[in-house]
Scaffold this motif. Structure first.
Motif, PDB file in Angstrom:
ATOM      1  N   ALA A  69      28.655  -1.157 -50.379  1.00 52.47           N
ATOM      2  CA  ALA A  69      28.102  -0.075 -49.471  1.00 52.47           C
ATOM      3  C   ALA A  69      28.848   0.739 -49.048  1.00 52.47           C
ATOM      4  N   LEU A  70      30.005   0.595 -48.629  1.00 55.26           N
ATOM      5  CA  LEU A  70      30.873   1.533 -47.889  1.00 55.26           C
ATOM      6  C   LEU A  70      31.316   2.466 -49.310  1.00 55.26           C
ATOM      7  N   TYR A  71      31.579   1.800 -50.486  1.00 54.96           N
ATOM      8  CA  TYR A  71      31.909   2.642 -51.717  1.00 54.96           C
ATOM      9  C   TYR A  71      30.951   3.657 -52.132  1.00 54.96           C
ATOM     10  N   GLU A  72      29.728   3.104 -51.968  1.00 52.91           N
ATOM     11  CA  GLU A  72      28.597   4.164 -52.486  1.00 52.91           C
ATOM     12  C   GLU A  72      28.421   5.150 -51.412  1.00 52.91           C
ATOM     13  N   PRO A 124      34.722   1.343 -62.180  1.00 58.62           N
ATOM     14  CA  PRO A 124      34.491  -0.008 -61.992  1.00 58.62           C
ATOM     15  C   PRO A 124      33.071  -0.336 -61.345  1.00 58.62           C
ATOM     16  N   ASP A 125      32.702  -1.475 -61.653  1.00 56.46           N
ATOM     17  CA  ASP A 125      31.316  -2.112 -61.075  1.00 56.46           C
ATOM     18  C   ASP A 125      31.947  -2.879 -59.635  1.00 56.46           C
ATOM     19  N   ILE A 126      31.719  -1.996 -58.341  1.00 56.26           N
ATOM     20  CA  ILE A 126      32.287  -2.301 -57.281  1.00 56.26           C
ATOM     21  C   ILE A 126      31.756  -3.768 -56.668  1.00 56.26           C
ATOM     22  N   GLU A 127      30.306  -3.976 -57.159  1.00 56.20           N
ATOM     23  CA  GLU A 127      29.494  -4.960 -56.719  1.00 56.20           C
ATOM     24  C   GLU A 127      30.507  -6.460 -57.444  1.00 56.20           C
ATOM     25  N   LYS A 128      30.483  -6.238 -58.923  1.00 57.04           N
ATOM     26  CA  LYS A 128      31.406  -7.406 -59.368  1.00 57.04           C
ATOM     27  C   LYS A 128      32.696  -7.613 -58.932  1.00 57.04           C
ATOM     28  N   TRP A 175      33.916  -6.907 -56.105  1.00 55.32           N
ATOM     29  CA  TRP A 175      33.870  -7.563 -54.744  1.00 55.32           C
ATOM     30  C   TRP A 175      33.735  -8.814 -54.745  1.00 55.32           C
ATOM     31  N   VAL A 176      32.737  -9.285 -55.681  1.00 58.21           N
ATOM     32  CA  VAL A 176      32.530 -10.746 -55.740  1.00 58.21           C
ATOM     33  C   VAL A 176      33.917 -11.431 -56.169  1.00 58.21           C
ATOM     34  N   SER A 177      34.438 -11.068 -57.355  1.00 60.62           N
ATOM     35  CA  SER A 177      35.948 -11.629 -57.506  1.00 60.62           C
ATOM     36  C   SER A 177      36.772 -11.553 -56.479  1.00 60.62           C
ATOM     37  N   PHE A 178      36.886 -10.494 -55.880  1.00 60.93           N
ATOM     38  CA  PHE A 178      37.651 -10.546 -54.581  1.00 60.93           C
ATOM     39  C   PHE A 178      37.426 -11.681 -53.317  1.00 60.93           C
ATOM     40  N   GLU A 179      35.988 -11.677 -53.111  1.00 59.91           N
ATOM     41  CA  GLU A 179      35.817 -12.627 -52.279  1.00 59.91           C
ATOM     42  C   GLU A 179      35.994 -14.206 -52.885  1.00 59.91           C
ATOM     43  N   GLN A 180      35.756 -14.465 -53.962  1.00 58.96           N
ATOM     44  CA  GLN A 180      35.999 -15.698 -54.530  1.00 58.96           C
ATOM     45  C   GLN A 180      37.582 -16.090 -54.752  1.00 58.96           C
ATOM     46  N   ALA A 181      38.518 -14.984 -54.735  1.00 60.20           N
ATOM     47  CA  ALA A 181      39.829 -15.396 -54.654  1.00 60.20           C
ATOM     48  C   ALA A 181      40.329 -15.498 -53.205  1.00 60.20           C
ATOM     49  N   THR A 182      39.789 -14.885 -52.480  1.00 56.80           N
ATOM     50  CA  THR A 182      40.424 -15.034 -50.809  1.00 56.80           C
ATOM     51  C   THR A 182      39.339 -16.090 -50.135  1.00 56.80           C
ATOM     52  N   GLY A 183      38.446 -16.604 -50.641  1.00 54.56           N
ATOM     53  CA  GLY A 183      37.695 -17.810 -50.158  1.00 54.56           C
ATOM     54  C   GLY A 183      37.422 -17.610 -48.771  1.00 54.56           C
ATOM     55  N   LYS A 222      45.180  -7.536 -58.523  1.00 55.13           N
ATOM     56  CA  LYS A 222      44.909  -6.616 -59.580  1.00 55.13           C
ATOM     57  C   LYS A 222      43.620  -7.091 -60.559  1.00 55.13           C
ATOM     58  N   ILE A 223      42.647  -5.928 -60.723  1.00 50.96           N
ATOM     59  CA  ILE A 223      41.570  -6.382 -61.326  1.00 50.96           C
ATOM     60  C   ILE A 223      41.240  -5.387 -62.353  1.00 50.96           C
ATOM     61  N   ASP A 224      40.997  -6.022 -63.618  1.00 53.81           N
ATOM     62  CA  ASP A 224      40.478  -5.095 -64.823  1.00 53.81           C
ATOM     63  C   ASP A 224      39.221  -4.287 -64.506  1.00 53.81           C
ATOM     64  N   PRO A 225      39.036  -2.925 -64.225  1.00 55.43           N
ATOM     65  CA  PRO A 225      37.962  -2.304 -63.807  1.00 55.43           C
ATOM     66  C   PRO A 225      36.797  -2.320 -65.015  1.00 55.43           C
ATOM     67  N   SER A 226      37.160  -2.817 -66.297  1.00 60.03           N
ATOM     68  CA  SER A 226      36.281  -2.862 -67.259  1.00 60.03           C
ATOM     69  C   SER A 226      35.297  -4.039 -67.245  1.00 60.03           C
ATOM     70  N   ASP A 227      35.856  -5.095 -66.838  1.00 53.75           N
ATOM     71  CA  ASP A 227      35.055  -6.356 -66.810  1.00 53.75           C
ATOM     72  C   ASP A 227      35.161  -7.104 -65.387  1.00 53.75           C
ATOM     73  N   SER A 228      35.921  -6.435 -64.431  1.00 57.57           N
ATOM     74  CA  SER A 228      35.956  -7.177 -63.011  1.00 57.57           C
ATOM     75  C   SER A 228      36.645  -8.417 -63.059  1.00 57.57           C
ATOM     76  N   GLN A 229      37.306  -8.800 -63.968  1.00 54.92           N
ATOM     77  CA  GLN A 229      38.284  -9.740 -63.930  1.00 54.92           C
ATOM     78  C   GLN A 229      39.585  -9.649 -63.316  1.00 54.92           C
ATOM     79  N   ILE A 230      39.932 -10.766 -62.697  1.00 52.39           N
ATOM     80  CA  ILE A 230      41.303 -10.612 -61.979  1.00 52.39           C
ATOM     81  C   ILE A 230      42.323 -10.843 -62.744  1.00 52.39           C
TER      82      ILE A 230
END
Length: 380
Positions: free
Chosen positions: A60-63, A245-249, A251-259, A297-305
């Motif tokens: 939401a902040l990025y939007e 980047p798809d910021i939604e995806k 951020w999901v990757s980030f939250e999964q990584a940081t728990g 570091k995340i690949d912006p094309s697929d949101s993979q870490i």
């Protein structure tokens, strides 16, 4: 004797050619030593918000940042969410080579007035320090290359200066650390020049060698190899074009990584060129210091870490590299380190002034000697 004269000439030549430039670098570097606390104090009112309800999530902040960027004709470079619950979100926009900072209320999504007081001033100071402001004037990196070479010459000046001031009796501590106030003229200037140089010598070397890390990629690569830091993420991005980047995806990757870890400041740095990953740097709530950064570091094309570098798991060398800017400015060593690096930077203008005073005095003495010889030859 001939060897000493050679090193004296080398030290003198560096001093009169790049001494003014080194003095400028030292003065501007000292000005930036307390940049962050000064800016925080100047903008305390505009960077503080009322903590009421839940903060907006990063998507939401990025939007909101993207909407503002379109209005400004800019791109969003960095979105930083502070760890403090009453802190405003910092958004950095890029418009060509120029940067604009805006602050956002993370609870209401409203843009705040102010918050960037003094930032333009320090931005210009940094441009002078890093590239003699040529980037702003011509969009070139000529000034940066000149500054980089000056940093190398500073190392040479420190080395030659140490050789020249080496006392005949190395155990005579007064010769190393006490200015001889009984001397006058050039003798006193030399004593002050040499003794102060002894105190700041290791600090100037630290400033020059850490500064080169940001100047030359090959130098940084050598240090990374010595520290055992593989450029895994960058290698995986080779050949990939820049995409939004798809910021939604992401951020999901980030939250999964940081728990469920309690986080401090979180900064999302968006890519601006091909083969560049999206970077998220964050502090843990109990981080030992402000440079104990973790980087995803995340690949912006697929949101993979691509990689997740945790500060606590890094070797000593890798930790030092991650904190290189803080080491360069002295903040890594706390308040005492910041003050010490600031004073050593301010010593460079002093060295320029005393060096030129000794040089001009020497020229006057030599000129008088030549006149006496000419007069003696005429009367002979």
């Amino acid at each position: 004797m001939a060897k000493s004269r050679f090193w004296f000439q080398a030290h003198w030549l560096i001093g009169i050619t790049v001494g003014v430039l080194l003095a400028l670098m030292g003065f501007t570097g000292a000005m930036m030593s307390f940049q962050d606390p000064i800016l925080a104090a100047l903008n305390a009112d505009a960077r503080t918000v009322e903590a009421k309800g839940d903060r907006l999530a990063m998507p939401a902040l990025y939007e909101r940042a993207q909407t503002e960027a379109q209005r400004m004709g800019a791109i969003v470079r960095t979105v930083t969410v502070p760890g403090a619950t009453d802190g405003a979100v910092r958004v950095l926009f890029l418009t060509g080579p120029s940067e604009t900072v805006r602050y956002l209320n993370p609870y209401t999504g409203d843009w705040l007035n102010g918050g960037a007081r003094g930032e333009k001033f320090f931005e210009i100071v940094e441009e002078v320090h890093r590239g003699l402001i040529t980037d702003r004037l011509a969009g070139e990196y000529v000034g940066r290359r000149v500054v980089d070479i000056a940093a190398i010459l500073l190392v040479a000046m420190v080395a030659t200066g140490l050789y020249l001031r080496w006392p005949r009796r190395t155990t005579n501590w007064r010769a190393w650390f006490v200015i001889d106030r009984k001397l006058r003229g050039r003798g006193f200037l030399y004593s002050m020049h040499a003794v102060i140089g002894t105190y700041v010598l290791p600090l100037l070397l630290l400033s020059a060698l850490t500064g080169l890390y940001f100047a030359y990629a090959w130098y940084g690569d050598i240090l990374k190899k010595l520290a055992g830091v593989p450029p895994v993420a960058e290698e995986q991005m080779k050949g990939k074009a820049l995409v939004a980047p798809d910021i939604e995806k992401v951020w999901v990757s980030f939250e999964q990584a940081t728990g469920s870890q309690a986080l401090g400041d979180v900064a999302v740095r968006f890519p601006k060129k091909d083969e560049e990953p999206l970077r998220i740097q964050y502090l843990l709530a109990d981080s030992p210091h402000a440079t104990a950064l973790n980087t995803i570091k995340i690949d912006p094309s697929d949101s993979q870490i691509l990689s997740h570098e945790k500060y606590a798991e890094k070797q000593t060398g890798a930790r030092l590299l991650a904190s290189m800017l803080s080491i360069h400015k002295g903040g890594y060593f706390g308040l005492v380190g910041t003050i010490a690096l600031m004073l050593s930077s301010l010593a460079l203008p002093l060295f320029m002034i005393t060096g030129w005073m000794m040089y001009l005095d020497r020229r006057k003495v030599e000129e008088r000697a030549r006149k006496r010889q000419a007069a003696s030859a005429a009367t002979a």
